[in-house]
Design a protein around this motif. Sequence first.
Motif, PDB file in Angstrom:
ATOM      1  N   THR A   6      35.265 110.235   5.469  1.00  0.00           N
ATOM      2  CA  THR A   6      35.164 108.805   5.760  1.00  0.00           C
ATOM      3  C   THR A   6      35.521 107.978   4.533  1.00  0.00           C
ATOM      4  OG1 THR A   6      33.381 109.261   7.348  1.00  0.00           O
ATOM      5  CG2 THR A   6      33.615 106.990   6.582  1.00  0.00           C
ATOM      6  N   GLN A  61      28.013 104.192   6.295  1.00  0.00           N
ATOM      7  CA  GLN A  61      28.868 104.872   7.260  1.00  0.00           C
ATOM      8  C   GLN A  61      28.650 106.374   7.174  1.00  0.00           C
ATOM      9  OE1 GLN A  61      33.052 103.633   7.425  1.00  0.00           O
ATOM     10  NE2 GLN A  61      32.556 101.728   6.345  1.00  0.00           N
ATOM     11  N   SER A  62      29.092 107.080   8.219  1.00  0.00           N
ATOM     12  CA  SER A  62      29.114 108.543   8.303  1.00  0.00           C
ATOM     13  C   SER A  62      27.713 109.111   8.559  1.00  0.00           C
ATOM     14  CB  SER A  62      29.719 109.169   7.038  1.00  0.00           C
ATOM     15  OG  SER A  62      28.806 109.172   5.956  1.00  0.00           O
TER      16      SER A  62
END
Length: 404
Positions: A280, A196-197
């Motif tokens: 995140t 993610q991110s």
Amino acid sequence: MKFSVLLPTRNRLDLLSYAIETVRRQNYADWEIIVSDNFSEEDIAGYLRSLNDPRIKYYRTDKFIPVTDNWNNALEKSDGDYVIMLGDDDCLMQGYFSMLSKVIEKQDAPDLLYTSAFLYAYPGVMPGRPDGFLRSYSHSKMFRSAQEPFWLEKSDAVELAHQSTNFKMRFDYNMQFSLVSRKLIHKLEKQGLFYQSPYPDYYASNAMMLKAERILVVPYPLVTIGISPKSFGFYYYNNSENKGNEFLKNLPNPEMVNRLQQVILPGTDMNTSWLLSMETLVNNFAVEGDIRVNYQRYRLLQICAVFAGVILDKNDTQLVVNELRSRMTALERVLFDIPLSIVATMSTVLPKYLRKLVSNRVIAITGSHLRFSSPEIKGTFETILDVFEKTPPAAISIENARDI
């Protein structure tokens, strides 16, 4: 035991071929390579067909997608018991699978194995190093000068993640260091996709530190991380971050960026991507413990990065300084703007090499990265395949691994 090697790639067939070759030359047969081709213009599919190896699986996106999406695409297609993400300009070292399979069996299947590595710069990539270099991470504090694998205490692993949200990198986030169990990958599904991110390795490495129960640190350099003329590392070390972000197609979450407008400062894209990655992480894991992002520390890193650029007399620095000052708090102007402005003014009379030393010192005072000696390996290495062929297995013998 089956190993999955994830190999996302885009228009770097020459480098990809070396990475694949270092997997094919392993003395262990139960592996798969997942090549996730991010809409390349080169005939990667044709090259892979020529290898005629069913263990090498090819998938191509139907458009150019962000690096995080391509990493998740590769992971989704894999089914090995353990997974390593390998850049297409990286390589496994000799004996990677055979050595780690012995370690995994002896230690009853750790959730995560964190290995040491080499860093290889191709000739002509790093400023001031026309012949390139090969260095070892063995002196990193993460490995504690250990000569054999050891368990990382759960509390120590969690503290590493807390230090990350405090913008103190106390272990390397590159995914090449991590051999991840499928069990841990499934465990992290509760928080969404594994990567993610904008910086998927910053997020995933710290998520694993928070959630893995059994982390084995293996202080042998079993992989080599490459810095090639077509890598993000090349753009970063040659002051072309924007081109590097275009190369990776890093796309931050617009909602998150908007929410953090009062926090974000001009400086380096790397620091801001670090911020978004940690935001995140905290959003996903805050309910499980006392973890938070230190926005003040992030801002200090950005302020120092801007003034380091002023000291080096980079282009458009005055415009960046003006924007920075317009967004600094009164306290930040007193604590950082005034003293750093004095240092920058005094540096104008220094020769270039001394200005560089002062600039590096300004960055160092933030304490964001630990400094450690990085021993160089002697030899001539024209490509990363030379590193694989000329460097003994993990700089140790397979015989030693039998006693682990």
